[in-house]
Design a protein around this motif. Structure first.
Motif, PDB file in Angstrom:
ATOM      1  N   LEU A   1      10.442  -1.606   5.208  1.00 51.93           N
ATOM      2  CA  LEU A   1      11.071  -1.311   6.560  1.00 51.93           C
ATOM      3  C   LEU A   1       9.964  -0.443   7.425  1.00 51.93           C
ATOM      4  N   PHE A   2       9.230   0.229   6.573  1.00 54.29           N
ATOM      5  CA  PHE A   2       7.880   1.053   7.347  1.00 54.29           C
ATOM      6  C   PHE A   2       7.022   0.110   7.861  1.00 54.29           C
ATOM      7  N   ALA A   3       6.525  -1.072   7.148  1.00 53.80           N
ATOM      8  CA  ALA A   3       5.685  -2.070   7.695  1.00 53.80           C
ATOM      9  C   ALA A   3       6.137  -2.743   8.951  1.00 53.80           C
ATOM     10  N   GLU A   4       7.419  -3.028   8.868  1.00 56.28           N
ATOM     11  CA  GLU A   4       8.105  -3.917   9.842  1.00 56.28           C
ATOM     12  C   GLU A   4       7.968  -3.042  11.073  1.00 56.28           C
ATOM     13  N   THR A   5       8.346  -1.769  11.115  1.00 52.50           N
ATOM     14  CA  THR A   5       8.622  -0.912  12.162  1.00 52.50           C
ATOM     15  C   THR A   5       7.319  -0.390  12.799  1.00 52.50           C
ATOM     16  N   THR A   6       6.402  -0.250  11.924  1.00 54.91           N
ATOM     17  CA  THR A   6       5.250   0.110  12.462  1.00 54.91           C
ATOM     18  C   THR A   6       4.064  -0.652  12.647  1.00 54.91           C
ATOM     19  N   LEU A   7       4.075  -1.844  12.565  1.00 57.65           N
ATOM     20  CA  LEU A   7       3.352  -2.935  12.861  1.00 57.65           C
ATOM     21  C   LEU A   7       3.571  -3.675  14.013  1.00 57.65           C
ATOM     22  N   ARG A   8       2.848  -4.439  14.660  1.00 56.63           N
ATOM     23  CA  ARG A   8       3.047  -5.524  15.547  1.00 56.63           C
ATOM     24  C   ARG A   8       2.051  -6.558  15.435  1.00 56.63           C
ATOM     25  N   ARG A   9       2.519  -7.640  15.840  1.00 61.75           N
ATOM     26  CA  ARG A   9       1.568  -8.865  15.649  1.00 61.75           C
ATOM     27  C   ARG A   9       0.374  -8.460  16.683  1.00 61.75           C
ATOM     28  N   VAL A  10      -0.889  -8.753  16.474  1.00 63.63           N
ATOM     29  CA  VAL A  10      -2.145  -8.914  17.144  1.00 63.63           C
ATOM     30  C   VAL A  10      -1.834  -9.778  18.243  1.00 63.63           C
ATOM     31  N   THR A  11      -1.920  -9.332  19.652  1.00 63.83           N
ATOM     32  CA  THR A  11      -2.131 -10.207  20.625  1.00 63.83           C
ATOM     33  C   THR A  11      -2.948 -11.204  20.686  1.00 63.83           C
ATOM     34  N   ALA A  12      -4.188 -11.124  20.559  1.00 62.92           N
ATOM     35  CA  ALA A  12      -5.208 -12.041  20.394  1.00 62.92           C
ATOM     36  C   ALA A  12      -5.789 -12.397  19.036  1.00 62.92           C
ATOM     37  N   GLY A  13      -5.191 -13.210  18.248  1.00 59.45           N
ATOM     38  CA  GLY A  13      -5.725 -13.277  16.933  1.00 59.45           C
ATOM     39  C   GLY A  13      -4.552 -13.453  15.963  1.00 59.45           C
ATOM     40  N   GLU A  14      -5.181 -13.374  14.650  1.00 58.21           N
ATOM     41  CA  GLU A  14      -4.028 -13.439  13.382  1.00 58.21           C
ATOM     42  C   GLU A  14      -3.604 -11.992  12.850  1.00 58.21           C
ATOM     43  N   GLY A  15      -2.670 -11.860  12.297  1.00 56.16           N
ATOM     44  CA  GLY A  15      -2.266 -10.590  11.545  1.00 56.16           C
ATOM     45  C   GLY A  15      -1.428  -9.537  12.439  1.00 56.16           C
TER      46      GLY A  15
ATOM     47  N   ALA B   1       0.724  -1.285   0.006  1.00 57.09           N
ATOM     48  CA  ALA B   1       0.054  -0.174  -0.055  1.00 57.09           C
ATOM     49  C   ALA B   1       0.956   1.231   0.044  1.00 57.09           C
ATOM     50  N   ILE B   2       1.911   1.205   0.691  1.00 60.31           N
ATOM     51  CA  ILE B   2       2.630   2.499   0.835  1.00 60.31           C
ATOM     52  C   ILE B   2       3.582   2.747  -0.394  1.00 60.31           C
ATOM     53  N   ARG B   3       4.272   1.424  -1.138  1.00 58.28           N
ATOM     54  CA  ARG B   3       4.808   1.652  -2.279  1.00 58.28           C
ATOM     55  C   ARG B   3       3.972   2.173  -3.450  1.00 58.28           C
ATOM     56  N   ASN B   4       2.526   1.794  -3.354  1.00 52.89           N
ATOM     57  CA  ASN B   4       1.617   2.240  -4.574  1.00 52.89           C
ATOM     58  C   ASN B   4       1.124   3.594  -4.239  1.00 52.89           C
ATOM     59  N   ALA B   5       1.173   4.205  -3.102  1.00 55.57           N
ATOM     60  CA  ALA B   5       0.749   5.724  -2.821  1.00 55.57           C
ATOM     61  C   ALA B   5       1.724   6.730  -3.319  1.00 55.57           C
ATOM     62  N   PRO B   6       1.082   7.619  -4.260  1.00 52.50           N
ATOM     63  CA  PRO B   6       2.026   8.467  -4.726  1.00 52.50           C
ATOM     64  C   PRO B   6       2.796   9.618  -3.719  1.00 52.50           C
ATOM     65  N   PRO B   7       2.263   9.830  -2.766  1.00 50.45           N
ATOM     66  CA  PRO B   7       3.183  10.647  -1.572  1.00 50.45           C
ATOM     67  C   PRO B   7       4.262  10.115  -1.125  1.00 50.45           C
ATOM     68  N   PHE B   8       4.628   8.608  -1.263  1.00 56.33           N
ATOM     69  CA  PHE B   8       5.716   7.769  -0.735  1.00 56.33           C
ATOM     70  C   PHE B   8       6.479   7.354  -2.152  1.00 56.33           C
ATOM     71  N   SER B   9       6.426   7.967  -3.180  1.00 52.56           N
ATOM     72  CA  SER B   9       6.940   7.479  -4.372  1.00 52.56           C
ATOM     73  C   SER B   9       8.343   7.740  -4.515  1.00 52.56           C
TER      74      SER B   9
END
Length: 298
Positions: free
Chosen positions: A192-206, A175-183
């Motif tokens: 790296l953006f996704a890895e550093t701003t996301l965390r695994r859901v504590t209860a559940g998947e994703g 989503a970031i790669r395809n967004a014009p403001p991040f071109s």
């Protein structure tokens, strides 16, 4: 495909803030070097800036921290998520860094929201030998405040509408790669953006955003209360502003009003937007180091 792998820190520690929340800070780089204290923009994380600060590790003693409700830190009360709280937090973090790693002169290296927080202090730069501020959003008193208010309103609404959960980190990276403001981001930075701003859901998947959309939006809602131009006579240390290319339009910036920079030491990075450290890190480092060398701090 480029993959930015943030190394394990040399050391890490926690500091307790005034309301009992805790912030993790980490040490990288050369312990014998000049100490740089780095943080990030709204909704982001200090580790995201690795393409920038990786260029500094051989020469500088780097201490990184995320603002409350960002990055490595646990989520807390949204009522305490404000620039005013961040200003107070920064003082506690500075004391914690000196206590854990030993006192020595500190240079603050801040982008966007963290730069705003540094300027919002009653005595900007107090406790620092110098500040380097990347694209801080500031406005002169003569600026079009109604226009600025509308712009920040759009940013706030955009933040609230962000998707909170993702099945994989790749989903956000795409989503970031395809967004014009991040071109203009360097290859590999969307991942790296996704890895550093996301965390695994504590209860559940994703995965879920470490800084929820409503927290990011709250900072935008109150931004203008802290963005009128600083007076260089109030600074407790030398300050360098490194801004985006004002000829490039982006929904994230540059929101820098050039009339507000009168009397400030300011440079810009040609061809770079508000995310200049993630687009042209070599140029950003060169301008910063030149400033520090001129002061005898590098």
């Amino acid at each position: 495909m480029v993959h930015w792998q943030v190394p394990e820190p040399r050391a890490l520690a926690e500091v307790e803030l005034d309301d009992g929340a805790r912030v993790v800070f980490r040490r990288h780089g050369n312990p014998a070097g000049t100490r740089l204290v780095l943080s990030h923009g709204n909704g982001l994380a200090a580790d995201l800036y690795y393409p920038f600060w990786s260029l500094l590790t051989s020469r500088f003693d780097l201490v990184l921290y995320d603002f409350r409700n960002h990055g490595w830190n646990e989520r807390g009360d949204i009522a305490e998520h404000s620039i005013a709280s961040f200003v107070s937090d920064n003082r506690a973090i500075a004391r914690g860094i000196d206590r854990v790693f030993g006192p020595k002169p500190r240079i603050g290296v801040f982008h966007s929201m963290s730069a705003t927080t540094a300027l919002a202090d009653d005595n900007p730069g107090n406790g620092f030998a110098a500040l380097v501020l990347f694209d801080p959003p500031v406005y002169a008193p003569s600026a079009d405040i109604l226009g600025a208010e509308a712009r920040w309103g759009r940013q706030s609404r955009g933040a609230r509408q962000r998707k909170t959960r993702f099945e994989t980190t790749r989903e956000l990276a795409d989503a970031i790669r395809n967004a014009p403001p991040f071109s203009r981001l360097l290859p590999g930075v969307p991942e790296l953006f996704a890895e550093t701003t996301l965390r695994r859901v504590t209860a559940g998947e994703g995965y879920e955003l470490r800084c929820p959309p409503e927290y990011e939006s709250r900072i935008c809602d109150w931004a203008l209360a802290y963005l009128l131009n600083p007076d260089p006579r109030d600074f407790a240390c030398p300050v360098k502003v490194i801004r985006a290319d004002a000829t490039l339009r982006s929904p994230f910036g540059s929101s820098l009003d050039l009339d507000a920079l009168d009397g400030l030491d300011c440079d810009f990075v040609s061809g770079a937007t508000h995310f200049l450290q993630l687009e042209k890190p070599t140029e950003c480092v060169a301008l910063m180091v030149e400033f520090l060398e001129h002061l005898g701090l590098a």
